[in-house]
Design an enzyme around this catalytic site. Structure first.
Site, short mmCIF file in Angstrom:
data_model
loop_
_atom_site.label_atom_id
_atom_site.label_comp_id
_atom_site.label_asym_id
_atom_site.label_seq_id
_atom_site.Cartn_x
_atom_site.Cartn_y
_atom_site.Cartn_z
CB SER A 111 -0.90 0.01 1.24
OG SER A 111 -0.09 0.06 2.40
N GLY A 144 -5.22 -1.79 5.30
CA GLY A 144 -5.61 -2.69 6.38
C GLY A 144 -6.98 -2.48 6.98
CB CYS A 168 0.89 -5.79 1.19
SG CYS A 168 -0.61 -5.17 1.94
CB CYS A 216 1.57 -4.57 9.44
SG CYS A 216 1.48 -3.10 8.40
CG HIS A 226 3.32 0.31 6.68
ND1 HIS A 226 2.68 -0.46 5.74
CD2 HIS A 226 3.34 1.58 6.18
CE1 HIS A 226 2.33 0.31 4.71
NE2 HIS A 226 2.72 1.55 4.95
N1 DGL Z 1 2.00 -2.97 4.84
C1 DGL Z 1 0.75 -3.64 4.62
C2 DGL Z 1 0.61 -4.87 5.45
O1 DGL Z 1 1.59 -5.56 5.61
C3 DGL Z 1 -0.44 -2.72 4.51
C4 DGL Z 1 -0.74 -1.85 5.66
C5 DGL Z 1 -1.88 -0.90 5.36
O2 DGL Z 1 -1.82 -0.23 4.32
O3 DGL Z 1 -2.82 -0.86 6.17
O4 DGL Z 1 -0.42 -5.21 5.91
#
Ligand code: DGL
Length: 248
Positions: A7, A39, A69, A173, A175
């Site tokens: 994302s 998410g 992701c 996640c 991120h």
């Molecule tokens: N980085 C992604 C994940 O691993 C998406 C996080 C998001 O955009 O909410 O879930």
């Protein structure tokens, strides 16, 4: 050429683990920041975004794809990537976690990932898993919230599990590893000695094992809307500037 998509910035944690193992791999990266965060989206929206993300990466020349992701892992495993070879986050993590068999693990992830139960399925019989959704965290990281705000979000989430004991915290996640010191600091307050596990390491191992990582080290980013936090993160990771970023 290998294509990574997320994302937004989260996939950079996977990219950096991959580049550490395969410095010459050619990469196309798509960050769909216009639709971030993923998410909190529905399962159908995530399927549509996965199809669009894979199409974009193929347009960029990718022949093998890493879905960097977790929130779209269920869509990928349901076939949304079509016939293109794809590695998603949960199966390599399941294999990597076999080194921690029988231990108690707290998974933190987006609501989409937790609701899909994709990690429960992947880790069944491997570890004792508890799950905790942290709805605001990925978006806050993506859009450059300050450290105090991020600490508060993590603190308030982990507080709900303060009576429990865990051996490790699984960062479900992509991120989250971008703010690892903050997450680790808050986790240590509640669960002394807990280890933080970054699935990007398992995924990168799998990519090197299964995909063609020979190349010239080219690195092309495409983002669906311009973003200063994204550009800053890319610059921090690759200060020598050998990459291109295009906005579409
Ligand atoms: N980085 C992604 C994940 O691993 C998406 C996080 C998001 O955009 O909410 O879930």
């Amino acid at each position: 050429m290998i294509g990574l998509f997320d994302s937004g910035s989260g996939g950079l944690s996977v990219l950096s683990a991959l580049r550490a193992r395969a410095p010459h791999v050619d990469i196309s990266y798509f960050g769909d920041i216009a639709h971030a965060p993923y998410g909190t989206r529905s399962a159908q929206e995530l399927i549509d975004l996965t199809v669009a993300g894979v199409t974009t990466l193929k347009e960029m020349g990718a022949t093998e794809i890493v879905s960097a992701c977790n929130s779209v892992a269920a869509s990928v495993l349901a076939g949304a990537a079509g016939t293109t070879p794809v590695i998603e986050m949960t199966r390599p993590t399941s294999r990597g976690m076999k080194a921690r068999i029988g231990t108690r693990v707290l998974l933190i992830a987006t609501p989409a990932t937790i609701d899909s139960k994709i990690y429960e399925e992947a880790l069944r019989g491997v570890v004792e898993l508890e799950s905790l959704a942290v709805p605001e965290l990925a978006g806050a990281i993506e859009f450059g919230a300050d450290d105090a705000t991020l600490s508060t979000i993590v603190h308030e989430a982990l507080k709900k599990k303060r009576d429990q004991r865990y051996d490790s915290l699984l960062l479900g996640c992509t991120h989250y590893p971008l703010v690892l010191p903050i997450i680790r600091g808050e986790a240590q307050r509640f669960f002394s000695g807990i280890a933080c596990i970054n699935p990007a390491e398992f995924v990168a191992d799998e990519v090197v094992r299964l995909f063609d990582c020979a190349g010239t080290g080219s690195l092309c980013f495409r983002i669906s809307v311009d973003s200063a936090p994204f550009r800053n993160r890319v610059h921090e990771l690759f200060p020598e500037g050998r990459y291109t970023i295009e906005c579409v």
